[in-house]
Scaffold this active site. Structure first.
Site, PDB file in Angstrom:
ATOM      1  N   GLY A   1     -24.215   2.440  17.332  1.00  0.00           N
ATOM      2  CA  GLY A   1     -24.276   2.753  18.742  1.00  0.00           C
ATOM      3  C   GLY A   1     -25.396   1.530  19.409  1.00  0.00           C
ATOM      4  O   GLY A   1     -26.169   1.005  18.556  1.00  0.00           O
TER       5      GLY A   1
ATOM      6  N   ASP B   1     -27.080   5.437  23.291  1.00  0.00           N
ATOM      7  CA  ASP B   1     -28.310   6.118  23.217  1.00  0.00           C
ATOM      8  C   ASP B   1     -29.398   6.037  24.096  1.00  0.00           C
ATOM      9  O   ASP B   1     -29.872   4.867  24.449  1.00  0.00           O
ATOM     10  CB  ASP B   1     -28.924   5.871  21.936  1.00  0.00           C
ATOM     11  CG  ASP B   1     -29.968   6.672  21.419  1.00  0.00           C
ATOM     12  OD1 ASP B   1     -29.735   7.714  20.930  1.00  0.00           O
ATOM     13  OD2 ASP B   1     -31.248   6.430  21.708  1.00  0.00           O
TER      14      ASP B   1
ATOM     15  N   TYR C   1     -37.292   6.393  28.556  1.00  0.00           N
ATOM     16  CA  TYR C   1     -37.023   4.771  28.529  1.00  0.00           C
ATOM     17  C   TYR C   1     -36.991   4.337  29.866  1.00  0.00           C
ATOM     18  O   TYR C   1     -37.085   3.183  30.111  1.00  0.00           O
ATOM     19  CB  TYR C   1     -35.588   4.550  27.807  1.00  0.00           C
ATOM     20  CG  TYR C   1     -35.521   5.103  26.342  1.00  0.00           C
ATOM     21  CD1 TYR C   1     -36.500   5.621  25.545  1.00  0.00           C
ATOM     22  CD2 TYR C   1     -34.302   5.021  25.810  1.00  0.00           C
ATOM     23  CE1 TYR C   1     -36.201   6.029  24.387  1.00  0.00           C
ATOM     24  CE2 TYR C   1     -34.162   5.810  24.619  1.00  0.00           C
ATOM     25  CZ  TYR C   1     -35.090   6.025  23.700  1.00  0.00           C
ATOM     26  OH  TYR C   1     -34.826   6.590  22.575  1.00  0.00           O
TER      27      TYR C   1
ATOM     28  N   LYS D   1     -32.041  12.717  25.854  1.00  0.00           N
ATOM     29  CA  LYS D   1     -33.005  13.399  24.954  1.00  0.00           C
ATOM     30  C   LYS D   1     -33.714  14.376  26.083  1.00  0.00           C
ATOM     31  O   LYS D   1     -34.078  14.236  27.093  1.00  0.00           O
ATOM     32  CB  LYS D   1     -33.857  12.528  24.217  1.00  0.00           C
ATOM     33  CG  LYS D   1     -32.919  11.837  23.180  1.00  0.00           C
ATOM     34  CD  LYS D   1     -33.788  10.837  22.466  1.00  0.00           C
ATOM     35  CE  LYS D   1     -33.146   9.676  21.664  1.00  0.00           C
ATOM     36  NZ  LYS D   1     -32.579   8.729  22.663  1.00  0.00           N
TER      37      LYS D   1
ATOM     38  N   HIS E   1     -36.412  15.601  22.093  1.00  0.00           N
ATOM     39  CA  HIS E   1     -37.083  14.201  21.711  1.00  0.00           C
ATOM     40  C   HIS E   1     -37.938  14.227  20.713  1.00  0.00           C
ATOM     41  O   HIS E   1     -37.929  13.490  19.660  1.00  0.00           O
ATOM     42  CB  HIS E   1     -37.298  13.429  23.176  1.00  0.00           C
ATOM     43  CG  HIS E   1     -37.276  11.728  22.730  1.00  0.00           C
ATOM     44  ND1 HIS E   1     -37.212  11.078  23.922  1.00  0.00           N
ATOM     45  CD2 HIS E   1     -37.425  11.188  21.682  1.00  0.00           C
ATOM     46  CE1 HIS E   1     -37.076   9.816  23.471  1.00  0.00           C
ATOM     47  NE2 HIS E   1     -37.260   9.780  22.187  1.00  0.00           N
TER      48      HIS E   1
ATOM     49  N   SER F   1     -34.981  15.424  17.109  1.00  0.00           N
ATOM     50  CA  SER F   1     -35.392  13.986  17.009  1.00  0.00           C
ATOM     51  C   SER F   1     -36.853  14.216  16.350  1.00  0.00           C
ATOM     52  O   SER F   1     -37.513  14.903  17.109  1.00  0.00           O
ATOM     53  CB  SER F   1     -35.234  13.098  18.132  1.00  0.00           C
ATOM     54  OG  SER F   1     -35.650  11.808  17.842  1.00  0.00           O
TER      55      SER F   1
ATOM     56  N   LEU G   1     -34.406  -1.750  12.454  1.00  0.00           N
ATOM     57  CA  LEU G   1     -34.704  -3.107  12.202  1.00  0.00           C
ATOM     58  C   LEU G   1     -36.352  -3.349  12.243  1.00  0.00           C
ATOM     59  O   LEU G   1     -36.679  -4.265  12.248  1.00  0.00           O
ATOM     60  CB  LEU G   1     -34.022  -4.085  12.974  1.00  0.00           C
ATOM     61  CG  LEU G   1     -32.422  -3.935  12.972  1.00  0.00           C
ATOM     62  CD1 LEU G   1     -31.922  -4.953  13.961  1.00  0.00           C
ATOM     63  CD2 LEU G   1     -31.954  -4.142  11.613  1.00  0.00           C
TER      64      LEU G   1
END
Length: 399
Positions: A96, A123, A128, A157, A190, A249, A300
């Site tokens: 995603g 997502d 954010y 979330k 979240h 999460s 990553l």
């Protein structure tokens, strides 16, 4: 302080005996039906009232089984075992588009290029602080007939200030308004820590400040709200049809185990930080045993979030050597490793080139030896550290 951020289809010993050549002879619809049936048969012991992930996803038209997915899964017994072990028959794209740290000015182009490149999962999260811009970008894609709503899997979330039962639906409706959607495909708690309530207007799009993500060093954490109370309200959202799936999460095994002793609907997903430096193998094994799919964030190492003195996964010499020998990028190698462990991933990129590069990771298969080489990299290192934000109150999560 920003709070961060399987599909999986079931595959058993019978289907593993079918050759890739024979698979190609059948229409895709027949293959999809076959895998759906196999998944349901293997999960027959899960109570029907727990809303099988596959049944719900299929009922909304979200059956994302691409030919690339079938080829990639057919390539690796390791991936088969890991994916099957979760018994998570949710039809959710394995890769995603992450939106954490995505500047609002970059959102329209990033969403458009991702969808045109083949992304079918996005997502999001209120903290954010870009969901309203994402909503406008999605509306533009829908209006231009670039894609139908039913063909996108959207995750959002629940922020900390809205964990009390009476505030959970309020927060969701604010997110729905910001994203300009009628429902969310997957809604997650979240973080398993409640903050003191922050007043919001669900009819007003966007946020004027970042109060919903401010714990004031832990002073605004509300220890009187239980995870069980919040989860019960999440289950109500499911009953009302406002969300298709619910999950969590950043839940450690202890909290997840406690939640599942009394929940009416078990979490479909646990989205946690997983990368080569934080492999979380024990958590993966527990979730597999309980049928909870694990979704990896910061796959990553979140290069845009880390401090200058922190390790850089993409510059790791062992990974660079492996990637060079395999003829892939380090990003592709790391994402393929996570997928092969049975996780779905959510890398962020605003570059169309990088988006396509990340998406191609789905077709990469790693040997047993290559998978083994990753194990030596685990150092239990977290890029997202609650103790930096909440002080001693963070010990409730990770001690």
């Amino acid at each position: 302080t920003k709070q961060n951020m399987n599909p999986a289809f079931h595959y058993d010993s019978i289907s593993s005996k079918i050759s890739l050549r024979s698979l190609k002879k059948f229409p895709l619809s027949v293959l999809v039906l076959f895998f759906l049936v196999v998944g349901l048969l293997n999960c027959y012991m899960i109570p029907l009232f727990r809303r099988s992930l596959l049944i719900q996803a299929h009922s909304t038209g979200n059956t994302f089984f691409s030919r690339n997915t079938i080829r990639a899964v057919a390539l690796s017994k390791v991936a088969m075992t890991a994916l099957a072990s979760t018994c998570a028959t949710m039809a959710m794209p394995p890769i995603g588009l992450g939106t954490y740290g995505m500047p609002p000015s970059s959102v329209p182009q990033a969403i458009s290029s991702a969808i045109s490149s083949g992304y079918r999962r996005i997502d999001c999260a209120p903290v954010y602080f870009n969901e309203d811009v994402i909503g406008d970008a999605l509306a533009s894609e829908f209006d231009s007939n670039a894609i139908d709503r039913k063909d996108l899997f959207i995750t959002s979330k629940l922020p900390g200030p809205f964990h009390r039962r009476e505030h959970v639906e309020l927060a969701l409706r604010k997110t729905l308004n910001d994203l300009r959607l009628d429902y969310i495909d997957l809604y997650l708690i979240h973080w398993p820590i409640a903050f003191k309530y922050v007043d919001i207007d669900p009819d007003k799009r966007g946020y004027d400040n970042e109060d919903i993500d401010n714990s004031n060093g832990g002073e605004l954490i509300d220890p009187t709200v239980s995870v069980a109370e919040t989860w019960s309200a999440m289950e109500d959202l499911l009953d009302k049809g406002l969300v298709r799936q619910i999950g969590v999460s950043n839940f450690p095994v202890s909290l997840l185990h406690e939640l599942m002793t009394s929940c009416r609907v078990k979490p479909a997903v646990n989205q946690v930080e997983i990368h080569p430096y934080l492999q979380q193998t024990k958590l993966l094994n527990y979730c597999a045993a309980r049928g909870v799919h694990v979704q990896a964030y910061s796959s990553l190492g979140t290069p845009g979030h880390k401090e200058n003195d922190e390790p850089n996964i993409l510059e790791d010499p062992i990974l660079n050597d492996m990637a060079k020998k395999k003829g892939v990028t380090v990003s592709q190698l790391v994402l393929a490793w996570s997928l092969q462990r049975g996780c779905s991933v959510t890398p962020k990129s605003v570059s169309e080139y990088r988006q396509k590069e990340n998406l191609a990771s789905e077709t990469i298969s790693l040997s047993d030896e290559e998978m083994k080489n990753f194990e030596q990299l685990d150092r239990g290192y977290r890029f997202f550290r609650p103790e930096d934000w909440w002080g001693s109150m963070a010990l409730a999560l990770f001690d």
